[in-house]
Design a protein around this motif. Structure first.
Motif, short mmCIF file in Angstrom:
data_model
loop_
_atom_site.label_atom_id
_atom_site.label_comp_id
_atom_site.label_asym_id
_atom_site.label_seq_id
_atom_site.Cartn_x
_atom_site.Cartn_y
_atom_site.Cartn_z
N GLY A 1 0.79 -1.22 0.00
CA GLY A 1 0.00 0.00 0.00
C GLY A 1 0.82 1.27 0.00
N LEU A 2 2.15 1.14 0.09
CA LEU A 2 3.03 2.32 0.16
C LEU A 2 3.98 2.40 -1.02
CD1 LEU A 2 3.99 2.18 3.95
CD2 LEU A 2 2.22 3.60 2.89
N GLY B 1 6.97 -6.64 -11.13
CA GLY B 1 7.30 -7.28 -9.87
C GLY B 1 6.08 -7.63 -9.05
N VAL B 2 6.32 -8.36 -7.97
CA VAL B 2 5.26 -8.77 -7.06
C VAL B 2 5.80 -8.71 -5.64
CG1 VAL B 2 5.88 -11.21 -7.34
CG2 VAL B 2 3.61 -10.60 -6.49
N ARG B 3 4.95 -8.32 -4.72
CA ARG B 3 5.29 -8.28 -3.29
C ARG B 3 4.16 -8.97 -2.53
NH1 ARG B 3 8.42 -4.37 -0.78
NH2 ARG B 3 8.09 -2.99 -2.57
N THR B 4 4.51 -9.84 -1.60
CA THR B 4 3.47 -10.57 -0.87
C THR B 4 3.83 -10.74 0.60
OG1 THR B 4 2.16 -12.60 -0.79
CG2 THR B 4 4.47 -12.83 -1.44
N GLU B 5 2.78 -10.74 1.44
CA GLU B 5 2.89 -11.07 2.85
C GLU B 5 1.82 -12.11 3.20
OE1 GLU B 5 2.81 -7.55 5.26
OE2 GLU B 5 4.30 -6.50 4.03
N PHE B 6 1.49 -12.96 2.19
CA PHE B 6 0.44 -13.95 2.36
C PHE B 6 0.77 -14.94 3.47
CE2 PHE B 6 -1.40 -18.10 1.21
CZ PHE B 6 -2.75 -17.77 1.27
N VAL B 7 2.01 -15.38 3.52
CA VAL B 7 2.43 -16.29 4.58
C VAL B 7 2.70 -15.48 5.84
CG1 VAL B 7 4.16 -17.97 5.31
CG2 VAL B 7 3.42 -17.89 2.91
N SER C 1 12.28 13.55 -18.79
CA SER C 1 12.25 12.17 -18.29
C SER C 1 10.86 11.84 -17.75
CB SER C 1 13.29 11.98 -17.17
OG SER C 1 14.57 12.35 -17.60
N PRO C 2 10.06 11.07 -18.50
CA PRO C 2 8.75 10.62 -18.01
C PRO C 2 8.85 9.30 -17.25
CG PRO C 2 8.97 10.06 -20.32
CD PRO C 2 10.27 10.74 -19.91
N SER C 3 7.86 9.00 -16.43
CA SER C 3 7.82 7.72 -15.71
C SER C 3 6.38 7.38 -15.37
CB SER C 3 8.67 7.78 -14.43
OG SER C 3 8.21 8.81 -13.57
N LEU C 4 6.12 6.07 -15.24
CA LEU C 4 4.78 5.60 -14.89
C LEU C 4 4.91 4.34 -14.04
CD1 LEU C 4 1.67 5.65 -15.16
CD2 LEU C 4 1.94 4.25 -17.23
N ASN C 5 4.20 4.31 -12.93
CA ASN C 5 4.16 3.16 -12.04
C ASN C 5 2.70 2.75 -11.84
OD1 ASN C 5 7.14 3.22 -10.76
ND2 ASN C 5 6.38 5.31 -10.91
N ILE C 6 2.41 1.48 -12.03
CA ILE C 6 1.05 0.95 -11.86
C ILE C 6 1.11 -0.15 -10.81
CG2 ILE C 6 -0.91 -0.16 -12.98
CD1 ILE C 6 0.09 0.98 -15.63
N VAL C 7 0.22 -0.04 -9.81
CA VAL C 7 0.18 -1.01 -8.72
C VAL C 7 -1.23 -1.58 -8.64
CG1 VAL C 7 0.64 -1.42 -6.28
CG2 VAL C 7 1.88 0.39 -7.49
N ALA C 8 -1.34 -2.89 -8.65
CA ALA C 8 -2.63 -3.58 -8.54
C ALA C 8 -2.64 -4.43 -7.28
CB ALA C 8 -2.88 -4.44 -9.77
N GLY C 9 -3.71 -4.32 -6.52
CA GLY C 9 -3.86 -5.07 -5.29
C GLY C 9 -4.05 -4.14 -4.10
N PRO C 10 -4.00 -4.65 -2.89
CA PRO C 10 -3.59 -6.03 -2.60
C PRO C 10 -4.75 -7.02 -2.66
CG PRO C 10 -3.86 -4.78 -0.57
CD PRO C 10 -4.14 -3.82 -1.68
N TRP C 11 -4.40 -8.22 -3.13
CA TRP C 11 -5.27 -9.38 -3.04
C TRP C 11 -4.53 -10.42 -2.21
CZ3 TRP C 11 -4.37 -7.64 -8.28
CH2 TRP C 11 -5.41 -6.84 -8.80
N ALA C 12 -5.15 -10.87 -1.15
CA ALA C 12 -4.51 -11.84 -0.25
C ALA C 12 -3.13 -11.35 0.17
CB ALA C 12 -4.41 -13.21 -0.92
N LEU C 13 -3.06 -10.05 0.56
CA LEU C 13 -1.81 -9.42 1.00
C LEU C 13 -0.72 -9.51 -0.07
CD1 LEU C 13 -1.66 -10.58 4.73
CD2 LEU C 13 -2.44 -8.38 3.83
#
Length: 640
Positions: A11-12, A449-455, A399-411
């Motif tokens: 979320g950050l 990339g992917v980031r998870t805290e599911f476990v 210099s352009p840039s774009l960041n797309i974040v989807a989620g969180p689903w199941a942390l």
């Protein structure tokens, strides 16, 4: 509260490779030198090929970053990278850093943030000092190889604010036949009022150091017994450094807006004496050269953010605009010397370099599972070479840039990042009459990339990236500097894991692999000398009752040393550890051990021609600097 070596970024963060490490977690690290604090960034290696007072060698994402190129580093919003430096573009000397004051390290990788600008293509690391300390402290450390260090810190109330102070004195010889005799005095004084989001501070810092240097030595001399691993060829190598700074920051945060302004003036002085080729160019006097650098760097950074809060399921967004101004007044040179005595002048330069950066970023949370960060940055540079070789040049870049974040689903969150950045080149190369280098070399990156805290208790991140650079910065061994080279491409994968199975135990496991190739060069000659291919670390930290401890294994993989990959460096493995015991409520005893397995690895390796005294011709060879032998340090800390 969940305590971890890396704070949760769900979320950050805008990418899988960004993170933050807090004060307690930084303090738990076992570091041989201050620059190794940056190794809290997964995949980053900080090494050394000379005396302790010299800037570190950095490696990250398939780069041999030399002394800091393409790794933007700041301390309290002041730039550490030095442009158009006598020894190497982006020179990053972190020896003035006092780890006890570091409240936070924020890191990110790739050119995906409009805020970062110059030198941030491989990554950026921002160290923030504390305004207040939980306790005052005094510590004394004694160790093998002539190591002694004492630090005094405190932050008493003063009027309506706090007065932070710190004093550090250090001496270290290292395991070398010719002792480093590294002597450092370091001080910080800061007055602050208010809080991190609403307040201001004024800081003064001062650092002085002097040292002898055991530079890299030829492998052939060690193999035939002419030199020991810790011997030197020219025992007059070394240097002196000074850094003084005055800075201030002001922050104001309201319900719908936030503002920040910081300004700084930095005075850096360096006298560096090196001899990498021994008697190749001058069989009589030897090849030692001096690279003095004196500069005053000043600048102002300002940002303002407007917050739009979501209402009735609407879009929440932030719009941030920023201005970054920097001016460098530089006097440096290159001289032939013998035992630090000047023999002749190769060149002397007076450089004025100014830059203006303006950026805008739009953060939007479109719904419960989608957020974006779109950025646009423009930079304008002016290179002004004064004196007999007077010349001017200008360059601009968007210099352009774009960041797309989807989620969180199941942390779990998914990331897609694309952006453009740059590094500036040395003003002396930019203003050259023949074969002038571009002022600003563009970089283009793409990443997923992917980031998870599911476990439960486990934080994991995975990223895959590609980075293209229009002009690679290449280290030139016999000249002791960097120059613009061909275009290049890097692809890689990074895996980062942190696991806290129980409250008193933390485990880290990080791996990074990269493939670096030059572009538009003949087939079979496209390797980039020194480009790191694989790094990793496994670490365990324990804190239970009066006891605490840590053990960290670091792997620094082999690298090509020439463009056709016919010569490669060996890998190195380092095991460091720490044990602490609380003798009383405010009294702590710690024992640190370095290179516990006492491996005879190289900290860094190069391949080039040199000639030793008595050799009739030049010989191409691997030249290496050894990692320090096994050593221990004991620290007693008193807090109140």
């Amino acid at each position: 509260m969940v305590e971890g070596s890396r704070a949760s970024q769900l979320g950050l963060a805008d990418s899988a490779n960004a993170g933050s490490v807090d004060q307690k977690q930084l303090a738990a690290r076992t570091i041989y030198r201050p620059g190794e604090l940056l190794e809290a960034t997964p995949g980053l290696i900080a090494s050394q090929h000379s005396g302790e007072g010299k800037a570190n060698q950095f490696f990250l994402r398939g780069f041999n970053l030399d002394h800091g190129t393409d790794l933007r580093t700041t301390v309290d919003d002041m730039p550490v990278n030095q442009r158009s430096h006598a020894h190497g573009q982006g020179w990053t000397d972190l020896n003035f850093l006092i780890p006890e004051l570091a409240a936070r390290l924020d890191y990110r990788k790739g050119p995906y943030s409009a805020r970062e600008g110059d030198f941030a293509s491989a990554g950026s690391a921002a160290v923030t000092y504390a305004n207040r300390l939980a306790q005052s402290s005094a510590s004394v450390t004694l160790g093998q190889n002539g190591f002694a260090r004492t630090v005094l810190t405190g932050s008493p109330e003063a009027g309506a604010g706090n007065l932070l102070y710190a004093l550090e004195l250090l001496h270290n010889d290292g395991p070398f036949t010719r002792p480093d005799d590294y002597r450092k005095a370091n001080a910080v004084l800061r007055y602050s009022q208010g809080y991190a989001n609403n307040g201001w501070s004024v800081s003064a810092m001062a650092y002085r150091a002097g040292w002898n240097a055991t530079d890299q030595i030829p492998q052939r001399a060690v193999d035939d017994g002419a030199l020991g691993r810790f011997d030197t060829v020219d025992d007059s190598d070394g240097g002196k450094a000074r850094r003084y700074s005055l800075s201030g920051v002001w922050r104001s945060t309201q319900a719908d807006s936030a503002s920040k302004v910081n300004a700084y003036v930095i005075r850096n002085v360096l006298d560096l004496y090196s001899n990498f080729t021994y008697f190749l160019n001058d069989p009589v006097n030897g090849d030692q050269f001096s690279q003095p650098d004196r500069r005053v760097t000043s600048g102002v950074n300002a940002t303002h953010t407007w917050h739009r809060h979501a209402a009735d399921g609407g879009i929440a967004s932030d719009i941030t605009v920023g201005l970054q101004l920097q001016n460098d007044n530089i006097v440096n040179g290159l001289y032939n010397t013998r035992e630090r005595t000047r023999l002749s002048t190769v060149r002397e330069d007076h450089v004025l370099e100014q830059s203006v950066g303006v950026f805008a970023e739009h953060h939007a949370r479109w719904n419960s599972w989608l957020r974006t960060v779109a950025g646009l940055r423009t930079d304008a540079y002016r290179f002004d070479l004064r004196g007999a070789s007077a010349a001017k040049a200008d360059d601009r870049l968007l210099s352009p840039s774009l960041n797309i974040v989807a989620g969180p689903w199941a942390l779990t969150e998914l990331y897609f990042n694309v952006g453009s950045g740059f590094h500036s080149n040395d003003a002396r190369g930019v203003t050259a009459v023949v074969d002038a280098a571009p002022g600003l070399a563009r970089t283009r990156g793409i990443e997923t990339g992917v980031r998870t805290e599911f476990v439960p208790g486990l934080q994991s991140a995975l990223s895959v990236y590609r980075l293209d650079i229009d002009s690679e910065l290449v280290f030139v061994g016999d000249a002791g500097t960097t120059e613009a080279g061909p275009a290049s491409r890097r692809t890689g994968i990074e895996i980062s894991n942190y696991y806290k199975p129980v409250k008193w135990l933390s485990l880290d496991f990080d791996l990074a692999f990269a493939r670096a190739r030059s572009r538009a060069v003949p087939a079979g000659a496209d390797r980039i000398a020194g480009a790191v291919e694989g790094v990793g670390q496994i670490a365990a930290s324990v804190e239970r009752g009066a006891w605490s401890g840590a053990l960290r294994l670091r792997y620094f993989g082999p690298r090509p040393l020439v463009e056709d990959n016919s010569v490669r460096s060996p890998s190195s493995v380092t095991l460091n550890g720490r044990i602490g015991y609380r003798l009383a409520k405010d009294l702590q005893l710690e024992i640190e051990g370095f290179n516990l397995s006492n491996r005879r690895d190289a900290a860094i390796s190069y391949f080039y021609e040199s000639r030793l005294r008595g050799e009739s011709t030049a010989r191409a060879d691997v030249h290496f600097h050894p990692i320090e032998s096994r050593s221990a340090r004991v620290t007693l800390i008193k807090r109140w």
